[in-house]
Design an enzyme around this catalytic site. Structure first.
Site, PDB file in Angstrom:
ATOM      1  N   HIS A 174      61.936 -14.590  83.386  1.00  0.00           N
ATOM      2  CA  HIS A 174      60.949 -13.516  83.216  1.00  0.00           C
ATOM      3  C   HIS A 174      61.445 -12.187  83.773  1.00  0.00           C
ATOM      4  CE1 HIS A 174      59.687 -14.767  87.377  1.00  0.00           C
ATOM      5  NE2 HIS A 174      59.493 -13.468  87.499  1.00  0.00           N
ATOM      6  N   ASP A 220      62.423 -21.096  83.379  1.00  0.00           N
ATOM      7  CA  ASP A 220      62.374 -19.754  83.963  1.00  0.00           C
ATOM      8  C   ASP A 220      63.674 -19.399  84.690  1.00  0.00           C
ATOM      9  OD1 ASP A 220      61.426 -17.275  84.568  1.00  0.00           O
ATOM     10  OD2 ASP A 220      59.851 -17.929  85.940  1.00  0.00           O
ATOM     11  N   SER A 238      61.555 -12.698  92.893  1.00  0.00           N
ATOM     12  CA  SER A 238      61.890 -13.567  91.765  1.00  0.00           C
ATOM     13  C   SER A 238      63.396 -13.590  91.515  1.00  0.00           C
ATOM     14  CB  SER A 238      61.185 -13.087  90.498  1.00  0.00           C
ATOM     15  OG  SER A 238      59.834 -13.430  90.513  1.00  0.00           O
TER      16      SER A 238
END
Length: 542
Positions: A140, A171, A249
């Site tokens: 993402h 992911d 992230s």
């Protein structure tokens, strides 16, 4: 249970208010699934600061032992010895220097106007260097990318990066940098084994609140099959109590030996909880990397393609012909697109998968991959002593195209089937994997593909479609009495039609009727009015 969200978007099948974490450089806007969280231009520097790293005594990164003391003679003279900086640097610096900041410019498709794209925006997140001159980050973090750059710790240079592969379900994304200067003086991160409960973990990255690297520490508090918000799937995940904020992230989570045990990717946001973050563990990471190396591209995580029911009720087991001591789960539905639909049947009892017995609650004593010092140095070891995990984990450890032996009980007889596994072909895909959306326009009606059997439409108002203006987001069932299979079949049917009228059968018993010749003539004027370059997307022209 509250819905799981990715940056605020509700996903009905996921954990409560779970969000992915990276930061954008523009002002806040609407956030949807698969989009990084935007960062305010004038962020409060006092929030999310990096002072926490100094207080994390459990961290193996940047922690300096207390000075040593020695006594001489009979007096109380004390000699203060300097700290052992060399030993500290050898352990901490390689891991820290391998963590990079990822800058991405995104341009998302416009699904309402599929011939256009939305306004571009920027985001920042984290990543880390692994073997083979590659960088790992979250999928993402680079979704719908138009440009990706990475910057090393302590450097003032941003290097252009190339996206090698994106694993939507897990992911994870794999990047590389062509500039040789980027790889100088840095050692790749090594992977460690799957941690145990209460093992110390340290999350390193570049969260919102500052430009320098940040370190937070905690322990592994849970390990189970988790809902991955971005991928809309379920895979093995770690729950930790270390803070994971926007921008973390893609950053690594290290164990106390300085080896990577996971990738930070989402957190739980709820009024009733604090400091709950989630990490993609090494078995999932290794699966992604080896899948890419084996096939030259990411092929995904296979599934069995069945929905099942627990067999914990003794009367239910007896009625299904199960003998004492037999355990398993009952198949209640099989995906029609799954290859298993040719051999498995509803009401079959799955007893084992690849030789591993399945319990009545759907769990198994699974095996997992041990990372070792290198990506290729993997071994199969027990998942965790004394604990069980959902048997879907067994399936996810396979690769697309692999075969597995499934033992089932059918009509009180045991059968074994050798099944070739494949990835899930979703009727409603969660992502389009970087491709622009398909569309087809006729007489101002815009048809876009949601799935193979589903089509939806909206109307560009013109004289020819008067009275049809309110027909939007409606499923198309048939054209001139013939079922519509997909968007390409609809376009072909319209273009080749020699009937006087085009009659579209829609859901809720609605119909749209247009004169064929007039509709085709009006289409070119409507395209010019709305500055649309073509009546159909490029993939429908071939």
């Amino acid at each position: 249970m509250p819905g799981t969200t990715k940056n605020g978007t509700v996903a009905s099948h996921s954990l409560p208010a779970t969000t992915t974490n990276d930061s954008r450089s523009t002002s806040p806007a609407r956030r949807g699934r698969g989009r990084p969280k935007k960062m305010r231009k004038h962020a409060d520097n006092s929030s999310n600061d990096n002072h926490n790293s100094a207080n994390n005594t459990n961290s193996n990164v940047g922690h300096v032992a207390s000075p040593e003391r020695s006594r001489h003679g009979e007096g109380n003279d004390i000699t203060i010895l300097p700290p052992r900086w060399e030993s500290v640097a050898v352990k901490a610096v390689p891991s820290m220097d391998a963590v990079v900041k990822v800058f991405c410019v995104h341009t998302e498709p416009n699904f309402s106007l599929p011939w256009q794209r939305k306004r571009q925006y920027s985001s920042s997140s984290s990543g880390f260097i692994v073997g083979g001159r590659r960088v790992l980050t979250n999928a993402h973090s680079v979704e719908h990318h138009t440009q990706v750059k990475v910057k090393k710790r302590g450097s003032d240079t941003k290097y252009l990066a190339t996206v090698l592969s994106i694993g939507t379900e897990c992911d994870i994304a794999l990047l590389t940098v062509k500039d040789d200067e980027f790889w100088e003086g840095v050692s790749p991160v090594e992977f460690g084994d799957l941690p145990a409960l209460q093992d110390a973990v340290t999350v390193v990255g570049y969260p919102i609140g500052g430009d320098t690297i940040s370190v937070t520490s905690g322990v592994v508090s849970r390990m189970e099959i988790l809902s991955y918000v971005h991928g809309s799937t379920e895979l093995l995940g770690l729950q930790i109590d270390a803070a994971i904020n926007s921008g973390n992230s893609g950053g690594p989570a290290f164990n106390d030996k300085g080896k990577c045990v996971g990738i930070a990717f989402q957190s739980l946001k709820n009024d009733d909880v604090e400091n709950i973050g989630y990490v993609i563990p090494t078995p999932v990471i290794i699966h992604f990397i080896q899948d890419y190396e084996k096939n030259g591209a990411y092929t995904g995580f296979p599934i069995l393609g069945v929905e099942w029911q627990k067999m914990e009720n003794p009367d239910l087991r007896i009625s299904m012909g199960m003998r004492p001591g037999q355990k398993g789960v009952r198949i209640r539905r099989i995906e029609p697109t799954a290859p298993e639909s040719h051999v498995l049947k509803p009401s079959d009892i799955i007893l084992s998968f690849d030789g591993i017995d399945i319990a009545n609650d759907g769990t198994a004593k699974a095996l997992c991959l041990s990372g070792g010092d290198h990506i290729h140095a993997t071994a199969v070891v027990p998942f965790r002593h004394g604990e069980r995990i959902g048997f879907s984990y067994l399936v996810s450890q396979k690769y697309t195209g692999d075969s597995a032996v499934v033992k089932v009980l059918r009509n009180s007889e045991v059968h074994e089937f050798n099944i070739k596994l494949s990835t899930h072909k979703r009727l409603i895909p969660a992502h389009i994997n970087g491709r622009p959306p398909s569309y087809y326009i006729i007489a101002g009606f815009v048809f876009t593909a949601v799935t193979a059997p589903y089509l939806r439409s909206e109307v560009l108002v013109a004289d020819i479609n008067i009275g049809y203006e309110e027909i939007v987001n409606t499923q198309v069932l048939a054209l001139n009495g013939k079922p519509v299979r997909n968007l390409k079949s609809l376009a072909d049917m319209v273009e080749s039609s020699e009937d006087e009228f085009l009659k579209f059968d829609l859901e809720y018993q609605q119909i749209v009727v247009l004169k064929s010749k007039t509709a085709k003539e009006a289409t070119s004027d409507i395209l010019a009015t709305h500055c649309i370059p073509s009546a159909m997307s490029g993939d429908l022209k071939t």
